[in-house]
Scaffold this motif. Structure first.
Motif, PDB file in Angstrom:
ATOM      1  N   LEU A  50       0.827  -1.211   0.000  1.00 26.00           N
ATOM      2  CA  LEU A  50       0.000   0.000   0.000  1.00 26.00           C
ATOM      3  C   LEU A  50       0.862   1.262   0.000  1.00 26.00           C
ATOM      4  O   LEU A  50       0.462   2.286  -0.555  1.00 26.00           O
ATOM      5  N   GLY A  51       2.058   1.173   0.596  1.00 22.81           N
ATOM      6  CA  GLY A  51       2.988   2.304   0.533  1.00 22.81           C
ATOM      7  C   GLY A  51       3.429   2.564  -0.899  1.00 22.81           C
ATOM      8  O   GLY A  51       3.488   3.719  -1.350  1.00 22.81           O
ATOM      9  N   LEU A  52       3.713   1.489  -1.647  1.00 23.30           N
ATOM     10  CA  LEU A  52       4.088   1.630  -3.051  1.00 23.30           C
ATOM     11  C   LEU A  52       2.913   2.173  -3.867  1.00 23.30           C
ATOM     12  O   LEU A  52       3.098   3.008  -4.758  1.00 23.30           O
ATOM     13  N   THR A  53       1.717   1.732  -3.546  1.00 25.75           N
ATOM     14  CA  THR A  53       0.522   2.221  -4.240  1.00 25.75           C
ATOM     15  C   THR A  53       0.344   3.720  -4.044  1.00 25.75           C
ATOM     16  O   THR A  53       0.062   4.462  -5.004  1.00 25.75           O
ATOM     17  N   ALA A  54       0.513   4.172  -2.807  1.00 28.05           N
ATOM     18  CA  ALA A  54       0.376   5.602  -2.516  1.00 28.05           C
ATOM     19  C   ALA A  54       1.450   6.412  -3.241  1.00 28.05           C
ATOM     20  O   ALA A  54       1.172   7.467  -3.815  1.00 28.05           O
ATOM     21  N   PHE A  55       2.673   5.903  -3.225  1.00 27.57           N
ATOM     22  CA  PHE A  55       3.773   6.582  -3.914  1.00 27.57           C
ATOM     23  C   PHE A  55       3.483   6.694  -5.414  1.00 27.57           C
ATOM     24  O   PHE A  55       3.645   7.757  -6.019  1.00 27.57           O
ATOM     25  N   ASN A  56       3.033   5.592  -6.014  1.00 26.98           N
ATOM     26  CA  ASN A  56       2.732   5.594  -7.445  1.00 26.98           C
ATOM     27  C   ASN A  56       1.583   6.542  -7.781  1.00 26.98           C
ATOM     28  O   ASN A  56       1.613   7.234  -8.803  1.00 26.98           O
ATOM     29  N   SER A  57       0.573   6.570  -6.935  1.00 27.53           N
ATOM     30  CA  SER A  57      -0.590   7.426  -7.183  1.00 27.53           C
ATOM     31  C   SER A  57      -0.187   8.898  -7.214  1.00 27.53           C
ATOM     32  O   SER A  57      -0.609   9.653  -8.097  1.00 27.53           O
ATOM     33  N   ILE A  58       0.631   9.290  -6.265  1.00 24.28           N
ATOM     34  CA  ILE A  58       1.087  10.681  -6.206  1.00 24.28           C
ATOM     35  C   ILE A  58       1.962  11.010  -7.410  1.00 24.28           C
ATOM     36  O   ILE A  58       1.813  12.058  -8.051  1.00 24.28           O
ATOM     37  N   LEU A  59       2.887  10.096  -7.737  1.00 25.77           N
ATOM     38  CA  LEU A  59       3.810  10.325  -8.854  1.00 25.77           C
ATOM     39  C   LEU A  59       3.057  10.430 -10.178  1.00 25.77           C
ATOM     40  O   LEU A  59       3.296  11.359 -10.972  1.00 25.77           O
ATOM     41  N   VAL A  60       2.153   9.486 -10.434  1.00 31.99           N
ATOM     42  CA  VAL A  60       1.410   9.481 -11.700  1.00 31.99           C
ATOM     43  C   VAL A  60       0.516  10.702 -11.797  1.00 31.99           C
ATOM     44  O   VAL A  60       0.417  11.351 -12.845  1.00 31.99           O
ATOM     45  N   ARG A  61      -0.152  11.024 -10.694  1.00 31.14           N
ATOM     46  CA  ARG A  61      -1.044  12.191 -10.697  1.00 31.14           C
ATOM     47  C   ARG A  61      -0.282  13.469 -11.021  1.00 31.14           C
ATOM     48  O   ARG A  61      -0.779  14.360 -11.719  1.00 31.14           O
ATOM     49  N   ALA A  62       0.963  13.543 -10.541  1.00 33.40           N
ATOM     50  CA  ALA A  62       1.763  14.759 -10.741  1.00 33.40           C
ATOM     51  C   ALA A  62       2.457  14.810 -12.092  1.00 33.40           C
ATOM     52  O   ALA A  62       2.941  15.869 -12.496  1.00 33.40           O
ATOM     53  N   THR A  63       2.486  13.688 -12.802  1.00 32.76           N
ATOM     54  CA  THR A  63       3.246  13.654 -14.060  1.00 32.76           C
ATOM     55  C   THR A  63       2.371  13.295 -15.259  1.00 32.76           C
ATOM     56  O   THR A  63       2.031  14.149 -16.070  1.00 32.76           O
ATOM     57  N   VAL A  64       1.985  12.018 -15.377  1.00 29.18           N
ATOM     58  CA  VAL A  64       1.302  11.560 -16.595  1.00 29.18           C
ATOM     59  C   VAL A  64      -0.155  11.167 -16.352  1.00 29.18           C
ATOM     60  O   VAL A  64      -0.757  10.455 -17.154  1.00 29.18           O
ATOM     61  N   GLY A  65      -0.726  11.620 -15.252  1.00 35.81           N
ATOM     62  CA  GLY A  65      -2.119  11.291 -14.965  1.00 35.81           C
ATOM     63  C   GLY A  65      -3.053  11.757 -16.072  1.00 35.81           C
ATOM     64  O   GLY A  65      -2.906  12.851 -16.609  1.00 35.81           O
ATOM     65  N   GLY A  66      -4.010  10.927 -16.450  1.00 35.37           N
ATOM     66  CA  GLY A  66      -4.982  11.288 -17.474  1.00 35.37           C
ATOM     67  C   GLY A  66      -4.491  11.168 -18.890  1.00 35.37           C
ATOM     68  O   GLY A  66      -5.197  11.572 -19.825  1.00 35.37           O
ATOM     69  N   VAL A  67      -3.311  10.594 -19.110  1.00 35.99           N
ATOM     70  CA  VAL A  67      -2.742  10.557 -20.461  1.00 35.99           C
ATOM     71  C   VAL A  67      -3.568   9.675 -21.403  1.00 35.99           C
ATOM     72  O   VAL A  67      -3.676   9.962 -22.600  1.00 35.99           O
ATOM     73  N   THR A  68      -4.180   8.601 -20.881  1.00 33.32           N
ATOM     74  CA  THR A  68      -4.937   7.719 -21.766  1.00 33.32           C
ATOM     75  C   THR A  68      -6.207   8.411 -22.272  1.00 33.32           C
ATOM     76  O   THR A  68      -6.529   8.327 -23.466  1.00 33.32           O
ATOM     77  N   TYR A  69      -6.913   9.079 -21.381  1.00 34.71           N
ATOM     78  CA  TYR A  69      -8.114   9.802 -21.810  1.00 34.71           C
ATOM     79  C   TYR A  69      -7.738  10.944 -22.756  1.00 34.71           C
ATOM     80  O   TYR A  69      -8.421  11.178 -23.765  1.00 34.71           O
ATOM     81  N   ALA A  70      -6.649  11.642 -22.450  1.00 28.86           N
ATOM     82  CA  ALA A  70      -6.196  12.736 -23.316  1.00 28.86           C
ATOM     83  C   ALA A  70      -5.850  12.215 -24.705  1.00 28.86           C
ATOM     84  O   ALA A  70      -6.136  12.870 -25.718  1.00 28.86           O
ATOM     85  N   ALA A  71      -5.242  11.023 -24.779  1.00 29.90           N
ATOM     86  CA  ALA A  71      -4.903  10.431 -26.078  1.00 29.90           C
ATOM     87  C   ALA A  71      -6.172  10.116 -26.872  1.00 29.90           C
ATOM     88  O   ALA A  71      -6.229  10.323 -28.090  1.00 29.90           O
TER      89      ALA A  71
END
Length: 272
Positions: free
Chosen positions: A41-62
């Motif tokens: 769950l620590g890795l999940t939280a880390f990934n969520s923050i990282l993705v949200r701050a960088t490439v979040g939403g890229v699939t919908y945007a594509a």
């Protein structure tokens, strides 16, 4: 709104699976739940923050990008709306299957993916345990597939919701009636079917790559019906990593010296 729907559905499915695991577990866990959950769950939280701050939403945007410019296969074919949605969902699911196979077959990609397989137990949190670099690469693969397909934007959101829910469900340490599981896995990937993929036996690890539907494994010859030692007898994880990792060690694992990469060989279908 899209992000809220995805998070809401994910949390709902996750809570259901956790309760189910307590109520009717399939296997006894080899390590305490609290020991593994802190890391997963620590890795999940880390990934969520990282993705949200960088490439979040890229699939919908594509998908929106392709729709606005009428790019991709579905914009060149005169298909009814329902067929375009079906092609989007199945096309992206097949792309995810192929990507999963590649993460086992290519040594550099396997270094990333072994973070997922090094879990010494398999439960709902295992479905969230991925290295952040693998997540970013996976988003890139999906974005490319979306552009090639000209995927329907709202169907892309639906696919992401289904994929996240499937990952939690298929990794669940839950028991289904065997007769029901036997029939269900002709269509969907069930926890018993996917758990084989987490066996320490190489031939079993390199089988059952599907996330949602089981058809791709059956069609491509990577389906395995049962583990050699049975569902409760097989050893889970990777044979070269038999002690648990903390969060920092997991993040560094892909960059450590190779200690026994699983050689890939497409597993033949085995029907039992």
């Amino acid at each position: 709104m899209e992000a809220l729907v995805r998070v809401g559905v994910f949390l709902g499915i996750f809570c259901i699976m956790v309760l189910w695991e307590y109520w009717r577990p399939r296997r006894m866990l080899s390590r305490p739940r609290r020991e593994r959950w802190v890391t997963n769950l620590g890795l999940t939280a880390f990934n969520s923050i990282l993705v949200r701050a960088t490439v979040g939403g890229v699939t919908y945007a594509a998908a929106v990008f392709a729709a606005e410019r009428e790019m991709g296969l579905l914009h060149w074919l005169a298909l009814p709306s329902w067929a375009a949605v079906a092609v989007t969902l199945l096309g992206l699911d097949f792309a995810t299957y192929l990507q999963h196979v590649l993460f086992h077959a290519v040594p550099a990609l396997w270094r990333l993916h072994r973070v997922h397989h090094a879990d010494l137990g398999v439960d709902a949190t295992t479905g969230l345990r991925f290295h952040p670099v693998e997540i970013v690469l996976s988003l890139g693969v999906k974005a490319a597939a979306i552009l090639l397909l000209g995927a329907v934007p709202w169907a892309v959101v639906a696919f992401e919701i289904i994929l996240n829910a499937s990952s939690v469900f298929t990794h669940g340490n839950v028991a289904l009636p065997e007769s029901f599981d036997h029939w269900l896995c002709w269509v969907l990937v069930t926890p018993d079917m996917h758990r084989i993929h987490h066996s320490t036996r190489v031939v079993e690890t390199n089988s059952n790559f599907g996330f949602s539907v089981s058809w791709w494994d059956r069609l491509c010859g990577t389906y395995r019906a049962a583990p050699a030692l049975g569902q409760t007898g097989m050893e889970l994880g990777l044979s070269e990593y038999r002690t648990p990792f903390n969060l920092g060690q997991l993040l560094l694992l892909p960059f450590q010296r190779e200690t026994g990469r699983i050689p890939f060989a497409g597993a033949r279908s085995v029907h039992v």
